[in-house]
Design a protein around this motif. Structure first.
Motif, mmCIF file in Angstrom:
data_model
loop_
_atom_site.group_PDB
_atom_site.id
_atom_site.type_symbol
_atom_site.label_atom_id
_atom_site.label_comp_id
_atom_site.label_asym_id
_atom_site.label_seq_id
_atom_site.Cartn_x
_atom_site.Cartn_y
_atom_site.Cartn_z
ATOM 1 N N ALA A 121 0.845 -1.208 0.000
ATOM 2 C CA ALA A 121 0.000 0.000 0.000
ATOM 3 C C ALA A 121 0.877 1.253 0.000
ATOM 4 C CB ALA A 121 -0.925 -0.004 1.205
ATOM 5 N N GLU A 122 1.953 1.250 0.781
ATOM 6 C CA GLU A 122 2.867 2.394 0.799
ATOM 7 C C GLU A 122 3.564 2.534 -0.550
ATOM 8 O OE1 GLU A 122 4.411 2.709 5.381
ATOM 9 O OE2 GLU A 122 5.115 1.023 4.172
ATOM 10 N N LEU A 123 3.948 1.420 -1.125
ATOM 11 C CA LEU A 123 4.602 1.444 -2.438
ATOM 12 C C LEU A 123 3.668 2.041 -3.490
ATOM 13 C CD1 LEU A 123 7.157 0.638 -4.036
ATOM 14 C CD2 LEU A 123 6.013 -1.538 -4.512
ATOM 15 N N ALA A 124 2.396 1.743 -3.401
ATOM 16 C CA ALA A 124 1.414 2.269 -4.356
ATOM 17 C C ALA A 124 1.269 3.785 -4.253
ATOM 18 C CB ALA A 124 0.066 1.596 -4.147
ATOM 19 N N GLU A 125 1.693 4.377 -3.140
ATOM 20 C CA GLU A 125 1.581 5.820 -2.926
ATOM 21 C C GLU A 125 2.726 6.621 -3.533
ATOM 22 O OE1 GLU A 125 -0.953 7.580 -1.440
ATOM 23 O OE2 GLU A 125 -2.009 5.672 -1.586
ATOM 24 N N VAL A 126 3.767 5.950 -4.030
ATOM 25 C CA VAL A 126 4.883 6.675 -4.639
ATOM 26 C C VAL A 126 4.800 6.531 -6.159
ATOM 27 C CG1 VAL A 126 6.371 6.500 -2.609
ATOM 28 C CG2 VAL A 126 6.555 4.782 -4.414
ATOM 29 N N THR A 127 5.489 7.421 -6.835
ATOM 30 C CA THR A 127 5.423 7.442 -8.295
ATOM 31 C C THR A 127 6.162 6.254 -8.910
ATOM 32 O OG1 THR A 127 7.433 8.758 -8.498
ATOM 33 C CG2 THR A 127 5.336 9.973 -8.321
ATOM 34 N N ALA A 128 5.840 5.991 -10.149
ATOM 35 C CA ALA A 128 6.548 4.949 -10.894
ATOM 36 C C ALA A 128 8.035 5.284 -10.993
ATOM 37 C CB ALA A 128 5.936 4.788 -12.287
ATOM 38 N N TRP A 129 8.351 6.583 -11.058
ATOM 39 C CA TRP A 129 9.756 6.998 -11.094
ATOM 40 C C TRP A 129 10.489 6.537 -9.838
ATOM 41 C CZ3 TRP A 129 12.275 10.342 -7.702
ATOM 42 C CH2 TRP A 129 13.581 10.680 -8.067
ATOM 43 N N MET A 130 9.886 6.752 -8.671
ATOM 44 C CA MET A 130 10.540 6.348 -7.423
ATOM 45 C C MET A 130 10.585 4.833 -7.299
ATOM 46 S SD MET A 130 12.293 6.690 -4.753
ATOM 47 C CE MET A 130 12.534 8.445 -4.787
ATOM 48 N N GLN A 131 9.556 4.154 -7.739
ATOM 49 C CA GLN A 131 9.582 2.698 -7.697
ATOM 50 C C GLN A 131 10.753 2.170 -8.522
ATOM 51 O OE1 GLN A 131 5.767 1.075 -8.800
ATOM 52 N NE2 GLN A 131 4.702 2.195 -7.188
ATOM 53 N N ARG A 132 10.951 2.736 -9.693
ATOM 54 C CA ARG A 132 12.066 2.295 -10.535
ATOM 55 C C ARG A 132 13.408 2.665 -9.888
ATOM 56 N NH1 ARG A 132 13.258 3.342 -16.906
ATOM 57 N NH2 ARG A 132 15.188 2.171 -16.945
ATOM 58 N N PHE A 133 13.488 3.858 -9.318
ATOM 59 C CA PHE A 133 14.712 4.265 -8.627
ATOM 60 C C PHE A 133 15.039 3.269 -7.520
ATOM 61 C CE2 PHE A 133 17.172 6.636 -5.514
ATOM 62 C CZ PHE A 133 18.119 7.258 -6.306
ATOM 63 N N LEU A 134 14.035 2.888 -6.749
ATOM 64 C CA LEU A 134 14.242 1.896 -5.691
ATOM 65 C C LEU A 134 14.682 0.556 -6.264
ATOM 66 C CD1 LEU A 134 11.334 2.388 -3.150
ATOM 67 C CD2 LEU A 134 13.763 2.252 -2.610
ATOM 68 N N ALA A 135 14.062 0.143 -7.346
ATOM 69 C CA ALA A 135 14.431 -1.142 -7.969
ATOM 70 C C ALA A 135 15.887 -1.132 -8.411
ATOM 71 C CB ALA A 135 13.507 -1.442 -9.150
ATOM 72 N N ALA A 189 14.052 -7.780 0.730
ATOM 73 C CA ALA A 189 12.619 -7.599 0.978
ATOM 74 C C ALA A 189 12.031 -6.507 0.086
ATOM 75 C CB ALA A 189 12.379 -7.266 2.450
ATOM 76 N N VAL A 190 12.762 -5.415 -0.069
ATOM 77 C CA VAL A 190 12.287 -4.315 -0.919
ATOM 78 C C VAL A 190 12.254 -4.763 -2.375
ATOM 79 C CG1 VAL A 190 12.821 -1.990 -1.762
ATOM 80 C CG2 VAL A 190 12.993 -2.508 0.680
ATOM 81 N N LEU A 191 13.302 -5.434 -2.819
ATOM 82 C CA LEU A 191 13.327 -5.923 -4.207
ATOM 83 C C LEU A 191 12.196 -6.919 -4.453
ATOM 84 C CD1 LEU A 191 17.170 -6.275 -4.754
ATOM 85 C CD2 LEU A 191 15.646 -4.565 -5.768
ATOM 86 N N ALA A 192 11.912 -7.781 -3.485
ATOM 87 C CA ALA A 192 10.811 -8.746 -3.635
ATOM 88 C C ALA A 192 9.468 -8.022 -3.730
ATOM 89 C CB ALA A 192 10.814 -9.724 -2.465
ATOM 90 N N LEU A 193 9.285 -7.002 -2.885
ATOM 91 C CA LEU A 193 8.049 -6.224 -2.941
ATOM 92 C C LEU A 193 7.896 -5.538 -4.292
ATOM 93 C CD1 LEU A 193 5.532 -4.992 -1.556
ATOM 94 C CD2 LEU A 193 7.038 -3.150 -0.752
ATOM 95 N N LEU A 194 8.973 -4.943 -4.770
ATOM 96 C CA LEU A 194 8.932 -4.277 -6.075
ATOM 97 C C LEU A 194 8.674 -5.277 -7.196
ATOM 98 C CD1 LEU A 194 11.870 -1.832 -5.470
ATOM 99 C CD2 LEU A 194 9.547 -1.128 -6.065
ATOM 100 N N ALA A 195 9.297 -6.438 -7.130
ATOM 101 C CA ALA A 195 9.103 -7.473 -8.165
ATOM 102 C C ALA A 195 7.649 -7.922 -8.221
ATOM 103 C CB ALA A 195 10.024 -8.658 -7.894
ATOM 104 N N SER A 213 4.907 -5.952 -6.754
ATOM 105 C CA SER A 213 3.875 -4.911 -6.679
ATOM 106 C C SER A 213 4.166 -3.610 -7.407
ATOM 107 C CB SER A 213 3.618 -4.564 -5.200
ATOM 108 O OG SER A 213 3.230 -5.703 -4.487
ATOM 109 N N ALA A 214 5.303 -3.477 -8.059
ATOM 110 C CA ALA A 214 5.608 -2.217 -8.738
ATOM 111 C C ALA A 214 4.570 -1.936 -9.820
ATOM 112 C CB ALA A 214 7.006 -2.256 -9.336
ATOM 113 N N THR A 215 4.411 -0.668 -10.117
ATOM 114 C CA THR A 215 3.390 -0.227 -11.071
ATOM 115 C C THR A 215 3.661 -0.705 -12.492
ATOM 116 O OG1 THR A 215 3.082 1.752 -9.730
ATOM 117 C CG2 THR A 215 2.203 1.818 -11.954
ATOM 118 N N THR A 216 4.915 -0.664 -12.914
ATOM 119 C CA THR A 216 5.215 -1.012 -14.299
ATOM 120 C C THR A 216 5.922 -2.370 -14.394
ATOM 121 O OG1 THR A 216 7.394 0.036 -14.362
ATOM 122 C CG2 THR A 216 5.478 1.442 -14.863
ATOM 123 N N ARG A 217 5.714 -3.009 -15.509
ATOM 124 C CA ARG A 217 6.359 -4.291 -15.759
ATOM 125 C C ARG A 217 7.886 -4.137 -15.787
ATOM 126 N NH1 ARG A 217 4.932 -7.422 -21.140
ATOM 127 N NH2 ARG A 217 3.413 -5.793 -20.934
#
Length: 187
Positions: A139-153, A160-166, A168-172
């Motif tokens: 839910a917290e991940l869904a609140e940040v932009t796709a740009w930040m999700q990719r930056f985190l990835a 744990a963060v990489l697994a969450l992104l793999a 639940s991230a917005t983009t494939r």
């Protein structure tokens, strides 16, 4: 204050002497480039007094926001936010810094510029909290932009963060980056 005096003052305070002030005043692209150099110099200066630095940054943003070319001002302010976020010791320090900046950001005439910078600050606060050890939820991940999700990835070293992104991230693309990075990590 005039645009010329604002540009000249910013350059002088940053110690930048190789920019033609008249050219910068006449050309919005040259001026934006000058602002980016000023912002970079301010963000990279050795910091001895955080309170004074926040005051200096706020004054610098106020000056930049007087520029009639608001898009160039936005570019410079976003660059400052990004540079400061990458240099602070943690999310608490960035929150104090950004709280000081928010009244200046409210001066943007275009609502979209204000919203973009507030969103960028939110993204960096999220990133810094994760970097400080916070385990985000989907839910917290869904609140940040796709740009930040990719930056985190691309930047996170947390399995744990990489697994969450793999998962639940917005983009494939971001999901794939996180998945590939988590597979390539030593176990």
């Amino acid at each position: 204050m005039t645009l010329r005096s604002d540009v000249a003052e910013l350059l002088a305070e940053a110690g930048i002497v190789d920019v033609d002030v008249d050219e910068a005043v006449a050309d919005e692209h040259a001026r934006t480039s000058a602002y980016l150099r000023v912002v970079s110099a301010a963000a990279s200066s050795p910091s001895r007094d955080r309170d004074r630095d926040r005051d200096r940054d706020r004054a610098m943003v106020a000056t930049i926001l007087r520029d009639p070319h608001e898009m160039g001002a936005k570019v410079a302010v976003v660059a400052l936010v990004d540079e400061i976020a990458m240099r602070v010791s943690g999310s608490a320090e960035f929150r104090r810094w950004s709280d000081e900046l928010l009244p200046e950001i409210a001066r943007f005439k275009v609502a979209g510029h204000r919203a973009f910078i507030r969103r960028r600050i939110h993204d960096w606060l999220f990133y810094l909290s994760v970097r400080d050890g916070h385990a985000p939820t989907s839910a917290e991940l869904a609140e940040v932009t796709a740009w930040m999700q990719r930056f985190l990835a691309e930047a996170s070293t947390s399995p744990a963060v990489l697994a969450l992104l793999a998962e639940s991230a917005t983009t494939r693309k971001t999901r794939n980056i996180a998945r590939n990075r988590s597979r390539s990590r030593p176990r």
